[in-house]
Design an enzyme around this catalytic site. Structure first.
Site, PDB file in Angstrom:
ATOM      1  N   ASN A  84       0.815  -1.212   0.000  1.00 41.30           N
ATOM      2  CA  ASN A  84       0.000   0.000   0.000  1.00 41.30           C
ATOM      3  C   ASN A  84       0.853   1.269   0.000  1.00 41.30           C
ATOM      4  OD1 ASN A  84      -2.342   1.474   0.086  1.00 41.30           O
ATOM      5  ND2 ASN A  84      -2.843   0.998   2.223  1.00 41.30           N
ATOM      6  N   HIS A  96     -14.154  -4.622  11.671  1.00 41.43           N
ATOM      7  CA  HIS A  96     -13.761  -3.278  12.116  1.00 41.43           C
ATOM      8  C   HIS A  96     -14.989  -2.456  12.494  1.00 41.43           C
ATOM      9  CE1 HIS A  96      -9.914  -3.431   9.414  1.00 41.43           C
ATOM     10  NE2 HIS A  96      -9.896  -4.303  10.383  1.00 41.43           N
ATOM     11  N   ARG A 136     -12.997  -5.192  16.292  1.00 38.72           N
ATOM     12  CA  ARG A 136     -11.944  -4.233  16.617  1.00 38.72           C
ATOM     13  C   ARG A 136     -12.591  -2.871  16.785  1.00 38.72           C
ATOM     14  NH1 ARG A 136      -7.402  -2.107  12.418  1.00 38.72           N
ATOM     15  NH2 ARG A 136      -9.046  -0.612  12.001  1.00 38.72           N
ATOM     16  N   TYR A 177      -6.247   7.249  13.241  1.00 37.76           N
ATOM     17  CA  TYR A 177      -6.172   5.964  12.562  1.00 37.76           C
ATOM     18  C   TYR A 177      -7.420   5.105  12.828  1.00 37.76           C
ATOM     19  CZ  TYR A 177      -5.484   1.156  11.629  1.00 37.76           C
ATOM     20  OH  TYR A 177      -5.717  -0.100  11.156  1.00 37.76           O
ATOM     21  N   ASP A 229      -6.399  -1.442  17.992  1.00 38.20           N
ATOM     22  CA  ASP A 229      -5.135  -1.250  17.267  1.00 38.20           C
ATOM     23  C   ASP A 229      -4.538   0.099  17.653  1.00 38.20           C
ATOM     24  OD1 ASP A 229      -3.076  -1.151  15.462  1.00 38.20           O
ATOM     25  OD2 ASP A 229      -4.297  -1.547  13.687  1.00 38.20           O
ATOM     26  N   HIS A 282      -1.574   1.083  16.566  1.00 41.93           N
ATOM     27  CA  HIS A 282      -0.864   1.515  15.358  1.00 41.93           C
ATOM     28  C   HIS A 282       0.480   2.163  15.664  1.00 41.93           C
ATOM     29  CE1 HIS A 282      -1.398   2.257  10.922  1.00 41.93           C
ATOM     30  NE2 HIS A 282      -1.966   1.093  11.115  1.00 41.93           N
ATOM     31  N   GLU A 320      -3.081  -4.194  19.847  1.00 42.34           N
ATOM     32  CA  GLU A 320      -2.268  -4.457  18.648  1.00 42.34           C
ATOM     33  C   GLU A 320      -1.235  -3.350  18.433  1.00 42.34           C
ATOM     34  OE1 GLU A 320      -4.774  -5.077  15.247  1.00 42.34           O
ATOM     35  OE2 GLU A 320      -3.260  -4.277  13.879  1.00 42.34           O
ATOM     36  N   GLU A 354       2.284  -6.668  11.711  1.00 42.40           N
ATOM     37  CA  GLU A 354       1.807  -6.411  10.343  1.00 42.40           C
ATOM     38  C   GLU A 354       2.859  -5.718   9.470  1.00 42.40           C
ATOM     39  OE1 GLU A 354      -1.696  -4.058  11.397  1.00 42.40           O
ATOM     40  OE2 GLU A 354      -0.773  -2.352  10.395  1.00 42.40           O
ATOM     41  N   ARG A 398       1.096 -11.352  13.580  1.00 41.26           N
ATOM     42  CA  ARG A 398       0.090 -10.727  12.721  1.00 41.26           C
ATOM     43  C   ARG A 398       0.550 -10.419  11.298  1.00 41.26           C
ATOM     44  NH1 ARG A 398      -2.164  -6.557  12.636  1.00 41.26           N
ATOM     45  NH2 ARG A 398      -4.145  -7.333  11.889  1.00 41.26           N
ATOM     46  N   HIS A 452      -2.710 -10.607   9.091  1.00 40.32           N
ATOM     47  CA  HIS A 452      -3.157  -9.252   8.742  1.00 40.32           C
ATOM     48  C   HIS A 452      -4.080  -9.331   7.521  1.00 40.32           C
ATOM     49  CE1 HIS A 452      -1.704  -4.971   7.450  1.00 40.32           C
ATOM     50  NE2 HIS A 452      -2.717  -4.887   8.286  1.00 40.32           N
ATOM     51  N   ASP A 463      -6.243  -3.604   1.878  1.00 37.69           N
ATOM     52  CA  ASP A 463      -5.140  -3.422   0.931  1.00 37.69           C
ATOM     53  C   ASP A 463      -4.370  -4.719   0.669  1.00 37.69           C
ATOM     54  OD1 ASP A 463      -4.535  -1.816   3.660  1.00 37.69           O
ATOM     55  OD2 ASP A 463      -2.697  -2.827   3.087  1.00 37.69           O
ATOM     56  N   GLU A 491      -8.302 -11.265  10.610  1.00 35.81           N
ATOM     57  CA  GLU A 491      -8.896  -9.949  10.326  1.00 35.81           C
ATOM     58  C   GLU A 491      -9.574 -10.015   8.960  1.00 35.81           C
ATOM     59  OE1 GLU A 491      -5.981  -6.882   9.616  1.00 35.81           O
ATOM     60  OE2 GLU A 491      -7.339  -5.303  10.290  1.00 35.81           O
ATOM     61  N   TRP A 549       2.628   6.691  12.291  1.00 40.66           N
ATOM     62  CA  TRP A 549       1.249   6.549  11.831  1.00 40.66           C
ATOM     63  C   TRP A 549       0.786   5.134  12.062  1.00 40.66           C
ATOM     64  CZ3 TRP A 549      -1.356   3.654   8.015  1.00 40.66           C
ATOM     65  CH2 TRP A 549      -2.743   3.952   7.950  1.00 40.66           C
TER      66      TRP A 549
END
Ligand code: KDG
Ligand code: MG
Length: 404
Positions: free
Chosen positions: A37, A122, A147, A159, A212, A214, A238, A264, A285, A314, A318, A341, A404
């Protein structure tokens, strides 16, 4: 059997996907996902310039040997671009082998260890009431686990809290220049326990809830959050820190019993070595697509199994349906499967990639078509040319770039 043709197909039915298509002299076609991605064309270049020329003439049955040839042979090993390219070759070869055997891939991986694959969906909201509605919608979709991601008071974009276009594609992930999100760790750490409190109050104690982070916290901040959430019994926390620093997880682990999921952005088993052998995490993951394929991910899963660590491949949008199909075969076969997921692809994506895997009552099954069970409609793919798109970046309120 020999590989006679290798083609890289880029298509953007709402978001970019990179697919490797291998064809053999017996007319068997194998597909592999190489989507990275926001950096898709780097993988296209790696494949087209440096891998495709090496593939013609190879025996597609020699999967392990081809993997080692491309991994060790390049000398410059590891990294997301290399490993996404390698993953596409690996999955395409497994697809061919399973088609030649007339079996779905999971049979070659040892056969089914379970009847179906538990997933999580999600749920997100700009505030808590919107999040509660979203959880309700995921439960109505049949998801057995959810999640939860929420907007943070005072922050404009966070996020996992996204708006979608008419086709269901997340808008935040399709910017020609990175969208700038904002971040305030203290505001986040204050808000997340309230989010869990509200969701537990509404949906009870039993619903598995995931969250998550992130990669946004320092080890001590992550330890604090893990402790604060313990009373809500999260299924997992996560990516609570940027886990390239594997030692950070030692500190977090010392302070909290909240289960931890990581991986991930990892590409190889070496990225997990400390985390797995010291039992610092509970779930691995990585995606098939970013980890060099089914061959190395299976090895990671077997290593993780020695330490009672479970799998959680994961599976964001994407990852193309090709990468998702490979994951679902692996999920069905390995003993230490944990959870998958899953966010369904958009109808436009499903027109390009027709897949045998199914999603029923919140559970996936890979189907019994020979191979991985995905067909690429190249005419439909060609109708959606590549579009430059980047993931967001994140800045603190004083302008400093943050993870991010
Ligand atoms: O491309 C980046 C996404 O795959 C990632 O941000 C999604 O964190 C993610 C997740 O858990 O699905
Ligand atoms: Mg994540």
């Amino acid at each position: 059997m020999k590989i006679v043709d290798a083609t890289v197909v880029v298509t953007s039915p709402g978001r970019n996907f990179v697919t490797l298509k291998l064809t053999t002299d017996e007319g068997i076609v194998g597909l592999g996902d190489a989507t990275l991605n926001g950096r898709e064309l780097a993988v296209v270049g790696y494949l087209s310039d440096h891998v495709v020329p090496l593939l013609t003439g190879l025996d597609p049955h020699r999967i392990e040997d081809t993997w080692q040839y491309l991994y060790r042979g390049a000398y410059w090993r590891r990294g997301p671009v290399t490993m996404a390219a390698l993953a596409a070759v690996d999955v395409a070869l497994w697809d061919i082998k399973a088609k030649a055997a007339g079996m779905p891939l999971y049979q070659l991986l040892g056969g089914a260890s379970r009847e179906r694959i538990r997933t999580y969906g999600h749920a997100d909201g700009r505030d808590i009431p919107e999040l509660l509605d979203s959880v309700r919608a995921r439960l109505a979709d049949g998801y057995p686990a959810v999640r939860i991601q929420s907007g943070i008071p005072g922050l404009k974009a966070v996020y996992g809290v996204h708006t979608t276009d008419g086709d269901g594609a997340p808008v935040l992930h399709q910017q020609a220049r990175p969208l700038v999100e904002d971040w305030d760790t203290e505001a986040y750490l204050r808000h997340v326990p309230a989010v869990f409190e509200a969701v537990r109050a509404e949906f009870g104690a039993e619903l598995p809830l995931l969250h998550d982070v992130h990669h946004r916290l320092t080890p001590i901040q992550a330890a604090r959050l893990g402790k604060d959430l313990e009373r809500y019994r999260p299924f997992w926390l996560e990516d609570c820190t940027p886990a390239e620093n594997q030692e950070a997880l030692r500190l977090i682990r010392r302070h909290t019993t909240t289960p931890l999921a990581v991986g991930e952005v990892f590409n190889t088993v070496h990225d997990y070595q400390t985390l797995v052998t010291e039992q610092l995490i509970d779930y691995v993951r990585s995606a098939v697509t970013h980890f060099g394929g089914v061959t190395p991910l299976r090895k990671l899963f077997d290593l993780a199994a020695l330490y009672q660590i479970r799998t959680a491949v994961h599976g964001p949008q994407d990852i193309s349906p090709v990468g998702m199909a490979a994951a679902v075969h692996l999920d069905l076969a390995v003993h230490n499967f944990g959870i998958q997921e899953y966010a369904p692809h958009t109808p436009r994506t499903e027109e390009v990639f027709r897949h045998a895997y199914t999603f029923t009552d919140g559970h996936l099954h890979p189907g019994d078509a020979p191979g991985i069970g995905v067909e690429l409609d190249e005419q439909a793919a060609a109708a959606h040319p590549y579009e430059a798109a980047y993931l967001p970046v994140n800045r603190l309120q004083d302008g400093t770039v943050h993870d991010w």
